[in-house]
Motif scaffolding. Structure first.
Motif, PDB file in Angstrom:
ATOM      1  N   UNK A   1      36.411  33.987  39.992  1.00  0.00           N
ATOM      2  CA  UNK A   1      37.990  33.963  39.906  1.00  0.00           C
ATOM      3  C   UNK A   1      38.619  33.150  40.761  1.00  0.00           C
ATOM      4  N   UNK A   2      38.006  32.981  41.953  1.00  0.00           N
ATOM      5  CA  UNK A   2      38.872  32.328  43.031  1.00  0.00           C
ATOM      6  C   UNK A   2      38.831  30.797  42.712  1.00  0.00           C
ATOM      7  N   UNK A   3      37.671  30.586  42.504  1.00  0.00           N
ATOM      8  CA  UNK A   3      37.389  28.957  42.128  1.00  0.00           C
ATOM      9  C   UNK A   3      38.144  28.483  40.963  1.00  0.00           C
ATOM     10  N   UNK A   4      38.145  29.288  39.813  1.00  0.00           N
ATOM     11  CA  UNK A   4      38.507  28.936  38.494  1.00  0.00           C
ATOM     12  C   UNK A   4      40.074  29.353  38.286  1.00  0.00           C
TER      13      UNK A   4
ATOM     14  N   UNK B   1      46.299  36.755  36.167  1.00  0.00           N
ATOM     15  CA  UNK B   1      45.053  36.970  35.610  1.00  0.00           C
ATOM     16  C   UNK B   1      44.266  37.284  36.966  1.00  0.00           C
ATOM     17  N   UNK B   2      44.181  36.504  37.818  1.00  0.00           N
ATOM     18  CA  UNK B   2      43.444  36.660  39.231  1.00  0.00           C
ATOM     19  C   UNK B   2      43.761  38.220  39.807  1.00  0.00           C
ATOM     20  N   UNK B   3      45.058  38.421  39.815  1.00  0.00           N
ATOM     21  CA  UNK B   3      45.257  39.708  40.377  1.00  0.00           C
ATOM     22  C   UNK B   3      45.048  40.978  39.636  1.00  0.00           C
ATOM     23  N   UNK B   4      44.844  40.815  38.085  1.00  0.00           N
ATOM     24  CA  UNK B   4      44.209  41.434  37.235  1.00  0.00           C
ATOM     25  C   UNK B   4      42.732  41.717  37.558  1.00  0.00           C
ATOM     26  N   UNK B   5      42.184  40.602  37.640  1.00  0.00           N
ATOM     27  CA  UNK B   5      40.519  40.596  37.699  1.00  0.00           C
ATOM     28  C   UNK B   5      40.233  41.552  39.139  1.00  0.00           C
ATOM     29  N   UNK B   6      41.108  41.153  40.054  1.00  0.00           N
ATOM     30  CA  UNK B   6      40.838  41.887  41.351  1.00  0.00           C
ATOM     31  C   UNK B   6      41.065  43.727  41.336  1.00  0.00           C
TER      32      UNK B   6
END
Length: 390
Positions: free
Chosen positions: A89-92, A155-160
């Motif tokens: 997720x960090x990379x993408x 989306x990154x926040x949701x993923x975490x």
């Protein structure tokens, strides 16, 4: 001997929805140059057709992306640990967001907005240091949400936030529970009950339009997007949801169209009344889900295949998304004073922007290793083999 879990078959229907959804996003942002709402740069002559198009697509466009992203997260976690999932997720997501927000893409849009709105008269290079003066949306310039890149940030926040829950749902007892849920809700008509949490959240957040109900991100509140993301993960857990969507795809779309007409402003339809706010937003949640079920059903029924175009487009879709709005805004700014009919100017903006985006992608992003990484792409020679693209 350890038994490895079989890699799930790739969901080509989800890949198609992602690619086709990106086409809609591109057309949507071209239309924003002409619609009745304020934007970074506007054409002097506005278009009623563009205004209607924007209204219709807002109801399901970004919810579709959060559904698709949740399905991708489900497949990604099927073959990754939690730490590897977050690393991907960090990379993408996070790396492209930071690149666009700090370096060139987003600052260029803010500069054009300031110039086109009469708030600045100098060059981009002269203005760039001012980009970090204050917060965009609160009287300043720094676009902390990345303008159109807010989707990557959110989306990154949701993923975490959802990772602990998603890891919990991988346990055997939780999988049995999810299969039981699919037995009930996976039936054709009952799959529409997944609209209930969407409707309830929309009713709730509508009471706080200046806070949690703020709709500055693609027309929906962050909490509503989180619910779309969670619902998307649920439907990824069992193929019966796709089968159910297939069987009611046309009925769902028809109902969605009818309700959407009912949600249109009364001045458009001649309706003699306005909905009370809680009713309006509850119906909006239901309407969006009806459109999404229809689209997912159509994709499941007709797009379970791959070809050369899909393989190419699926890899290109994230860099295209990152680049597209900045290119549209720059070209729109360049042609805003041209005295052309809207019927010519919109295709001109669309065709020229598409050509520039694809040239940047083909000549630079796709072929340069470091740019591939900065734009969230996999290194050269590596492709996804199963599941669905994240």
């Amino acid at each position: 001997m350890a038994v490895t879990e079989a890699r799930p078959p790739r969901r080509y229907d989800i890949d198609w929805l992602r690619v086709l959804g990106m086409c809609v996003v591109f057309l949507f942002h071209c239309a924003r140059f002409f619609d009745a709402e304020d934007w970074h740069v506007k054409n002097p002559d506005l278009s009623a057709a563009a205004t209607v198009f924007v209204f219709v697509t807002v109801q399901w466009m970004m919810p579709l992306f959060f559904i698709v992203s949740a399905v991708a997260s489900y497949f990604s976690l099927g073959s990754r640990s939690g730490s590897r999932y977050l690393s991907s997720r960090v990379k993408r997501l996070l790396v492209p967001f930071l690149l666009g927000t700090f370096v060139l893409l987003i600052p260029a849009q803010v500069w054009i907005e300031r110039v086109s709105h009469g708030q600045y008269a100098g060059s981009f290079l002269g203005w760039y240091p001012r980009y970090f003066d204050g917060w965009y949306g609160f009287g300043g310039n720094f676009a902390w949400m990345g303008l159109h890149l807010w989707y990557l940030q959110m989306l990154f926040v949701f993923s975490v936030l959802t990772l602990p829950l998603f890891l919990l749902l991988k346990r055997p007892w939780a999988r049995r529970m999810m299969r039981g849920l699919a037995t009930g809700l996976g039936r054709p008509g009952l799959v529409l009950l997944l609209a209930v949490p969407l409707a309830l959240v929309e009713m709730y957040v509508s009471q706080y339009p200046e806070g949690i109900g703020m709709r500055a991100f693609g027309g929906w509140s962050p909490l509503s997007y989180l619910v779309f993301f969670l619902v998307g993960y649920v439907i990824a857990t069992d193929p019966r949801y796709s089968d159910a969507a297939e069987r009611i795809r046309w009925v769902s779309l028809a109902l969605g169209v009818v309700l959407l007409v009912g949600l249109a402003p009364p001045s458009w339809t001649g309706r003699p009344f306005s909905w009370p706010a809680p009713v309006y937003f509850a119906l909006r949640g239901l309407t969006s889900w009806l459109w999404l079920v229809g689209f997912m059903g159509l994709a499941s029924a007709h797009l379970r295949f791959t070809n050369r175009f899909l393989r190419y487009a699926n890899e290109a879709v994230l860099p295209f998304y990152i680049l597209h709005q900045t290119v549209i805004v720059v070209i729109g700014f360049s042609i805003r004073t041209w005295d052309l009919p809207l019927a010519i100017k919109y295709p001109l903006l669309m065709i020229t922007s598409f050509a520039v985006i694809m040239a940047l992608y083909e000549l630079l992003v796709r072929r340069v290793g470091v740019l591939r990484l900065l734009f969230g792409m996999r290194p050269l020679g590596r492709t996804a083999a199963g599941g669905a693209s994240a």
